[in-house]
Scaffold this motif. Structure first.
Motif, mmCIF file in Angstrom:
data_model
loop_
_atom_site.group_PDB
_atom_site.id
_atom_site.type_symbol
_atom_site.label_atom_id
_atom_site.label_comp_id
_atom_site.label_asym_id
_atom_site.label_seq_id
_atom_site.Cartn_x
_atom_site.Cartn_y
_atom_site.Cartn_z
ATOM 1 N N PHE A 62 0.826 -1.206 0.000
ATOM 2 C CA PHE A 62 0.000 0.000 0.000
ATOM 3 C C PHE A 62 0.859 1.255 0.000
ATOM 4 C CE2 PHE A 62 -3.537 -2.644 1.021
ATOM 5 C CZ PHE A 62 -4.690 -1.880 0.896
ATOM 6 N N SER A 63 0.270 2.329 -0.492
ATOM 7 C CA SER A 63 0.839 3.662 -0.294
ATOM 8 C C SER A 63 -0.282 4.606 0.113
ATOM 9 C CB SER A 63 1.525 4.176 -1.561
ATOM 10 O OG SER A 63 0.558 4.465 -2.551
ATOM 11 N N ILE A 64 0.105 5.724 0.697
ATOM 12 C CA ILE A 64 -0.843 6.774 1.059
ATOM 13 C C ILE A 64 -0.436 8.050 0.347
ATOM 14 C CG2 ILE A 64 -1.723 8.237 2.931
ATOM 15 C CD1 ILE A 64 -1.352 5.876 4.831
ATOM 16 N N ILE A 65 -1.386 8.652 -0.349
ATOM 17 C CA ILE A 65 -1.156 9.947 -0.999
ATOM 18 C C ILE A 65 -1.963 10.999 -0.244
ATOM 19 C CG2 ILE A 65 -1.372 11.291 -3.118
ATOM 20 C CD1 ILE A 65 -1.191 8.683 -4.690
ATOM 21 N N GLY A 66 -1.251 11.919 0.390
ATOM 22 C CA GLY A 66 -1.889 12.926 1.225
ATOM 23 C C GLY A 66 -1.696 12.578 2.695
ATOM 24 N N CYS A 67 -0.896 13.352 3.407
ATOM 25 C CA CYS A 67 -0.524 13.000 4.784
ATOM 26 C C CYS A 67 -0.993 14.055 5.785
ATOM 27 C CB CYS A 67 0.983 12.802 4.887
ATOM 28 S SG CYS A 67 1.577 11.400 3.919
ATOM 29 N N GLY A 68 -2.179 14.594 5.550
ATOM 30 C CA GLY A 68 -2.732 15.610 6.436
ATOM 31 C C GLY A 68 -3.508 15.027 7.598
ATOM 32 N N ARG A 69 -4.528 15.754 8.041
ATOM 33 C CA ARG A 69 -5.260 15.524 9.280
ATOM 34 C C ARG A 69 -5.775 14.090 9.446
ATOM 35 N NH1 ARG A 69 -8.639 19.111 12.675
ATOM 36 N NH2 ARG A 69 -10.492 18.022 13.425
ATOM 37 N N ILE A 70 -6.428 13.540 8.429
ATOM 38 C CA ILE A 70 -7.082 12.236 8.553
ATOM 39 C C ILE A 70 -6.127 11.065 8.336
ATOM 40 C CG2 ILE A 70 -7.752 12.150 6.121
ATOM 41 C CD1 ILE A 70 -9.735 10.765 9.153
ATOM 42 N N SER A 71 -4.958 11.309 7.783
ATOM 43 C CA SER A 71 -4.112 10.199 7.328
ATOM 44 C C SER A 71 -3.611 9.312 8.462
ATOM 45 C CB SER A 71 -2.928 10.729 6.510
ATOM 46 O OG SER A 71 -2.132 11.616 7.268
ATOM 47 N N TYR A 72 -3.577 9.821 9.685
ATOM 48 C CA TYR A 72 -3.106 8.967 10.789
ATOM 49 C C TYR A 72 -4.053 7.795 11.014
ATOM 50 C CZ TYR A 72 -6.453 10.332 14.456
ATOM 51 O OH TYR A 72 -7.588 10.502 15.207
ATOM 52 N N GLU B 288 -6.739 16.833 -0.210
ATOM 53 C CA GLU B 288 -7.899 17.717 -0.271
ATOM 54 C C GLU B 288 -8.944 17.106 -1.196
ATOM 55 O OE1 GLU B 288 -4.210 20.472 -0.157
ATOM 56 O OE2 GLU B 288 -4.764 18.474 -0.875
ATOM 57 N N SER B 289 -10.208 17.313 -0.878
ATOM 58 C CA SER B 289 -11.294 16.657 -1.615
ATOM 59 C C SER B 289 -11.266 16.974 -3.103
ATOM 60 C CB SER B 289 -12.642 17.073 -1.020
ATOM 61 O OG SER B 289 -12.721 16.728 0.341
ATOM 62 N N GLY B 290 -10.890 18.187 -3.450
ATOM 63 C CA GLY B 290 -10.912 18.601 -4.845
ATOM 64 C C GLY B 290 -9.951 17.841 -5.740
ATOM 65 N N TYR B 291 -8.967 17.145 -5.158
ATOM 66 C CA TYR B 291 -8.005 16.367 -5.944
ATOM 67 C C TYR B 291 -8.322 14.873 -5.977
ATOM 68 C CZ TYR B 291 -5.167 20.619 -5.617
ATOM 69 O OH TYR B 291 -4.726 21.919 -5.674
#
Length: 364
Positions: A6-16, A80-83
């Protein structure tokens, strides 16, 4: 069995919560790379995963480069939702399975293109509506499937929360039409998803009123929606970011001719009322169930959400919240925005709309 990478793209608020979901499913999946345009955030999530699992994911600030260099089976998109739609379609077209945060997109056209890309490339697309995995929610769905409510009459979703301006300033994309939408799309979408899932899904008409009262954002900080389902039941949504001084409640209530259920708690995780005409022997044990509140409104659901997604990939079946399921709550909210814009009830069938069309609308 070979572990899924797996990978995660976007490491902001919810990613934890995605780090946690993967860490708790370590026997079947491992996180091999993380990506964020702010490299410090990606480094932080890589370190968190290392502390939990003893493996340090590679760190990138360009997801295209990451996908070129790292063998990856599945991707969680938490930007971000827009992406969401742009990145999802890029990954799906590379043959990667995608788990995307809510809302899956900000237009019906983009969401449908995501679903089509998953089907064309024979990969899985799932949407993060993790509260469907809450035990009381699963018990409620089972009661509906067994017909214990009799004729469904109405359901209500109340999201009475507080989001002050520091929340919006922390991430300037929040509350914008281009990248987010307002309270209905950001804060309320999980409970709207649960409401439509319980009430019968197919929708006839939507009418909404929204407003911006005290938050300096483009979109609404309060919204009310009336949903007329094709089975004649009525759904009512009340959503706000303006409660003083802190979050008050998030509740889902379902009413039928022979049943009444209300589920509350911090993240719709506690049974508050459970009454049926056909009382069962195990009813006392069920209604005495009291799950501890989670540490945040994100709830407990990301771990079983990941388990369901992983199983869908391994067993080649549809995840519980597929793209075709994930689009439903988003469409309701877009229809509500259209209703606010026109001042009229909206016939739901065949609706095409996006948040960006609200950009020049006066919702005050």
């Amino acid at each position: 069995m070979k572990k899924l990478k797996f990978s995660i793209i976007g490491c902001g608020r919810i990613s934890y919560k995605h780090i946690e979901g993967l860490a708790k499913n370590f026997e079947e999946a491992e996180l091999v790379a993380v990506c964020d345009i702010v490299i410090e955030r990606a480094n932080k999530r890589s370190e968190e995963y290392y502390n939990l699992c003893g493996i340090e994911p590679l760190v990138y600030n360009d997801y295209r480069k990451m996908l070129d260099e790292v063998p990856i089976d599945a991707i969680a998109i938490t930007t971000e939702s827009g992406y969401h739609s742009e990145i999802s379609i890029y990954c799906l077209n590379l043959g990667k399975h995608v788990l995307v945060e809510k809302p899956m997109a900000l237009s019906t056209a983009d969401a449908k293109n995501m679903i089509a890309a998953a089907e064309q490339n024979k990969v899985k697309l799932a949407v993060c509506h993790q509260n469907r995995f809450n035990l009381p929610i699963k018990q409620l769905r089972e009661a509906i499937d067994k017909g214990r409510f009799g004729k469904l009459i109405n359901g209500t979703a109340r999201i009475l929360w507080s989001r002050d301006m520091s929340y919006y300033k922390q991430a300037p994309w929040r509350g914008t039409w281009e990248q987010d939408g307002g309270t209905l799309m950001n804060q309320c979408i999980h409970n709207i998803d649960l409401l439509q899932w319980m009430m019968g899904g197919e929708i006839d008409t939507i009418y909404a009123q929204t407003g911006n009262y005290i938050r300096s954002i483009d979109a609404e900080d309060f919204g009310a929606i009336i949903i007329r389902f094709k089975n004649k039941a009525i759904g009512i949504v009340e959503g706000t970011a303006c409660v003083y001084p802190k979050n008050l409640e998030e509740t889902l209530s379902i009413f039928g001719e022979t049943g009444t259920v209300c589920i509350g708690g911090l993240a719709v995780n506690k049974i508050e009322t459970w009454q049926f005409a056909d009382e069962l022997e195990d009813e006392v044990a069920l209604t005495s169930f009291k799950d501890d509140d989670p540490d945040t409104v994100y709830g407990f659901g990301h771990i079983p959400l990941y388990k369901d997604f992983i199983d869908a990939i391994i067993m080649n079946k549809q995840p519980l919240i597929s793209g075709k399921e994930g689009i439903k709550a988003m469409q309701i909210i877009l229809a509500a925005y259209k209703s606010q814009k026109t001042g009229m009830p909206i016939k739901y069938e065949g609706l095409e709309f996006s948040t960006i069309e609200m950009k020049n609308s006066d919702i005050r």
